[in-house]
Design a protein around this motif. Structure first.
Motif, short mmCIF file in Angstrom:
data_model
loop_
_atom_site.label_atom_id
_atom_site.label_comp_id
_atom_site.label_asym_id
_atom_site.label_seq_id
_atom_site.Cartn_x
_atom_site.Cartn_y
_atom_site.Cartn_z
N VAL A 88 0.84 -1.20 0.00
CA VAL A 88 0.00 0.00 0.00
C VAL A 88 0.88 1.25 0.00
CG1 VAL A 88 -1.70 1.33 1.31
CG2 VAL A 88 -1.90 -1.16 1.16
N GLU A 89 0.72 2.08 -1.01
CA GLU A 89 1.45 3.34 -1.07
C GLU A 89 0.50 4.53 -1.02
OE1 GLU A 89 3.97 3.39 -4.47
OE2 GLU A 89 4.85 1.45 -3.99
N PHE A 91 -3.63 5.55 -0.03
CA PHE A 91 -4.91 5.18 0.54
C PHE A 91 -5.97 6.09 -0.06
CE2 PHE A 91 -7.82 5.49 4.39
CZ PHE A 91 -8.42 4.27 4.15
N ARG A 101 0.35 6.14 3.45
CA ARG A 101 0.20 5.06 4.41
C ARG A 101 -0.22 5.57 5.79
NH1 ARG A 101 1.26 -0.08 4.31
NH2 ARG A 101 1.58 -1.18 6.24
N GLU A 102 0.27 6.77 6.17
CA GLU A 102 -0.09 7.31 7.48
C GLU A 102 -1.59 7.54 7.61
OE1 GLU A 102 0.36 10.64 4.70
OE2 GLU A 102 1.68 8.98 5.18
N LEU A 104 -3.91 5.71 6.11
CA LEU A 104 -4.45 4.36 6.30
C LEU A 104 -4.24 3.90 7.73
CD1 LEU A 104 -5.73 1.76 5.28
CD2 LEU A 104 -3.47 1.09 4.43
N GLU A 105 -3.04 4.11 8.26
CA GLU A 105 -2.76 3.71 9.63
C GLU A 105 -3.66 4.45 10.61
OE1 GLU A 105 1.43 4.43 9.90
OE2 GLU A 105 1.93 2.54 8.89
#
Length: 109
Positions: A88-89, A91, A101-102, A104-105
């Motif tokens: 995943v790059e 979201f 990604r941050e 998504l996290e």
């Protein structure tokens, strides 16, 4: 309408059934000569012009404007499987702006 990366487009449009969030974000991928809007609502005309359409639906009730676009209703799971292979790059949420990604996290926590 905004191009996020080569072959990846996004736009926001009103959702006719959501009052609390009047605008929802939508995405489309270029795949060979086709454009694949994902759960589309009101894709911009300039994005559709002169392209073969293959709408991807993440669930049955997201059919919305797909039939009006003349998009097929094939088994998109087979088409989507290769997209799961890379890490995943980016979201792409529908109720917020796209991010890395941050994002998504943060959404997963």
């Amino acid at each position: 309408m905004e191009q996020l990366e080569q072959g990846l487009w996004t736009w926001a449009a009103p959702h006719r059934e959501w009052c609390e969030r009047p605008l929802v974000r939508f995405y489309a991928l270029e795949r060979d000569a086709a454009l694949v809007p994902i759960d589309p609502v009101s894709p911009p005309a300039q994005l559709l012009a002169g392209r073969e359409l293959q709408a991807a639906l993440t669930c049955p009730w997201h059919g919305r404007t797909s039939p009006g676009l003349g998009a097929p209703s094939d088994d998109y799971r087979a088409w989507l499987r290769p997209l799961l292979e890379p890490p995943v790059e980016l979201f792409l949420p529908t109720r917020a702006d796209p991010g890395g990604r941050e994002l998504l996290e943060r959404a997963a926590s």
